[in-house]
Enzyme design. Structure first.
Site, PDB file in Angstrom:
ATOM      1  N   ASP A  24      -2.674 -24.302  14.941  1.00 55.74           N
ATOM      2  CA  ASP A  24      -1.842 -23.643  15.933  1.00 55.74           C
ATOM      3  C   ASP A  24      -2.586 -23.678  17.257  1.00 55.74           C
ATOM      4  OD1 ASP A  24      -0.701 -21.570  17.624  1.00 55.74           O
ATOM      5  OD2 ASP A  24       0.382 -20.878  15.848  1.00 55.74           O
ATOM      6  N   ASP A  58       7.671 -22.867   2.907  1.00 56.32           N
ATOM      7  CA  ASP A  58       6.508 -22.061   3.288  1.00 56.32           C
ATOM      8  C   ASP A  58       6.294 -20.964   2.249  1.00 56.32           C
ATOM      9  OD1 ASP A  58       4.500 -20.655   4.517  1.00 56.32           O
ATOM     10  OD2 ASP A  58       5.510 -20.461   6.448  1.00 56.32           O
ATOM     11  N   HIS A  67       3.653 -18.894   2.461  1.00 51.23           N
ATOM     12  CA  HIS A  67       3.105 -17.755   3.212  1.00 51.23           C
ATOM     13  C   HIS A  67       1.956 -17.059   2.493  1.00 51.23           C
ATOM     14  CE1 HIS A  67       4.624 -15.432   6.876  1.00 51.23           C
ATOM     15  NE2 HIS A  67       4.977 -16.681   7.093  1.00 51.23           N
ATOM     16  N   HIS A  73       1.516 -25.892  14.034  1.00 54.68           N
ATOM     17  CA  HIS A  73       2.211 -24.628  13.811  1.00 54.68           C
ATOM     18  C   HIS A  73       2.594 -24.051  15.166  1.00 54.68           C
ATOM     19  CE1 HIS A  73       2.080 -20.165  13.024  1.00 54.68           C
ATOM     20  NE2 HIS A  73       2.814 -20.533  11.993  1.00 54.68           N
ATOM     21  N   GLU A 120       3.868 -25.374   2.194  1.00 59.62           N
ATOM     22  CA  GLU A 120       2.920 -24.818   3.161  1.00 59.62           C
ATOM     23  C   GLU A 120       2.251 -23.553   2.646  1.00 59.62           C
ATOM     24  OE1 GLU A 120       3.255 -22.790   7.615  1.00 59.62           O
ATOM     25  OE2 GLU A 120       4.660 -24.369   7.027  1.00 59.62           O
TER      26      GLU A 120
END
Length: 382
Positions: A258, A184, A186, A285, A210
């Protein structure tokens, strides 16, 4: 059947739950939350409930979704879409209980019997990553995810890139050739910086990389896709089909809606269908609580292009409470060789310990993500 009451509960470690009650005794639960903005979302939940839901038939789920998302002139954004998401989850929970079936049965039935899951490892040093990954392998998991770096300059130098590579090397050594790890970013790199970083990861073959760029720079993510052989993933901060579409058009391999942010089960189901038309897999997510995970699993079991499920049991964010603390029967979340089995109970398939939730309401400290700064004092992405 009419909706008579909507309640919300802010519980540790950083979660918000909602409860919808009907006049015939059916109750549905959902998880509407933006991490770090739970109080704001809580207000939005009650505004939407008072305007659109109280006194209405809970089984008109699509009509409620349309009104909650489009019934106000100003629309969208993480707060409103997350408020809608939790309410939508709770309405689907009621529908499943009303019809005596799990939600995935109402959405066409199961396409698999178990869903692969991954867990987080948070070690900042390669030695810590190696030990933590090895522990998850010992526990039966076949996949993990970790941050690709700590605080990062927009353009990484050689030392920064070596750090990214050393983490990946440690994970690969612990997993061997048959395990998977995801990295990730971010959104901590610029597009140019992400291109440099994904290239040093290629020898270690992560399952995906990600959020290589921030969601506001989704129009640049195609540059990263074109610069690497690694699968690129994004989507936790994209809240609708229209926001996901540019990422799909740019050639990403994995989309990560998500279900507590992207309009709930209703919209996430449509996002998954849209992704399928681009041959893109879904990896929901979910670093959140039991209801977000339960809703995600209902989607996983009826979605052909589902890949893997994130879950938060044992994640480093969980201080003061754990996901299973609010579940009456934790068996539904028991792992079997790194997989979760298809839930068969009606609705979301999980029974919430209501006494535990009511007891915990209001005991959580307001959680906010850290604010980082670069060495020169300027803001840094967390």
């Amino acid at each position: 059947m009419k909706i008579t009451r909507v309640e919300t509960f802010a519980v540790p470690p950083r979660w918000l739950m909602c409860r919808i009650e009907t006049d015939d005794g059916l109750v549905g639960w959902g998880e509407p939350v933006v991490e770090g903005r739970a109080d704001t979302v809580r207000t939005a939940v009650h505004e939407l409930a008072d305007q659109f839901l109280i006194g209405a038939d809970p089984l008109r789920i699509e009509d409620h979704w349309q009104l909650m998302t489009k019934g106000s002139f100003y629309r969208g954004g993480p707060v409103l879409s997350s408020a809608v998401a939790g309410l939508d989850q709770a309405l689907w929970d009621i529908a499943g209980k009303a019809y005596g079936a799990p939600v995935h049965q109402l959405l066409g039935g199961p396409v698999r019997e178990r869903a692969r899951a991954y867990c987080w490892v948070g070690g900042d040093e390669p030695s810590e990553i190696r030990d933590q990954v090895a522990a998850q392998v010992e526990a039966g998991f076949t996949a993990v995810k970790m941050n690709g770096s700590g605080r990062m300059a927009r353009l990484p130098n050689v030392a920064d890139l070596n750090e990214v590579a050393s983490r990946a090397e440690a994970a690969r050594e612990a997993l061997g050739p048959s395990g998977d790890f995801a990295v990730d970013f971010h959104g901590r790199f610029s597009a140019a910086g992400a291109i440099k970083a994904v290239q040093v990861l290629e020898p270690y073959a992560p399952m995906f990389v990600e959020e290589p760029v921030l969601p506001e720079y989704t129009h640049l993510i195609g540059r990263v896709v074109d610069a690497t052989t690694l699968p690129i993933a994004t989507g936790e901060r994209l809240f609708s089909r229209t926001e996901a579409l540019p990422a799909l058009q740019a050639g990403i391999a994995i989309l990560q809606p998500d279900l507590s942010h992207a309009g709930g089960i209703s919209e996430s189901r449509r996002i998954a269908s849209l992704a399928e038309t681009y041959d893109v897999a879904i990896a929901p997510h979910c670093p959140l609580g039991p209801l977000a995970l339960a809703a995600s699993l209902q989607l996983a079991f009826c979605t052909p292009n589902f890949l893997i499920q994130e879950q938060s049991i044992g994640i480093h964010y969980n201080t003061g409470a754990e996901l299973l603390d609010y579940v009456a029967d934790p068996e539904v979340f028991r792992f079997h060789d790194g997989h979760l089995l298809r839930p068969t109970a009606a609705g979301l398939g999980v029974e919430i310990d209501e006494k535990a939730v009511r007891r915990a309401d209001g005991t959580a400290e307001s959680w906010h993500n850290p604010v980082w700064r670069h060495a020169d004092g300027s803001f840094a992405e967390w």
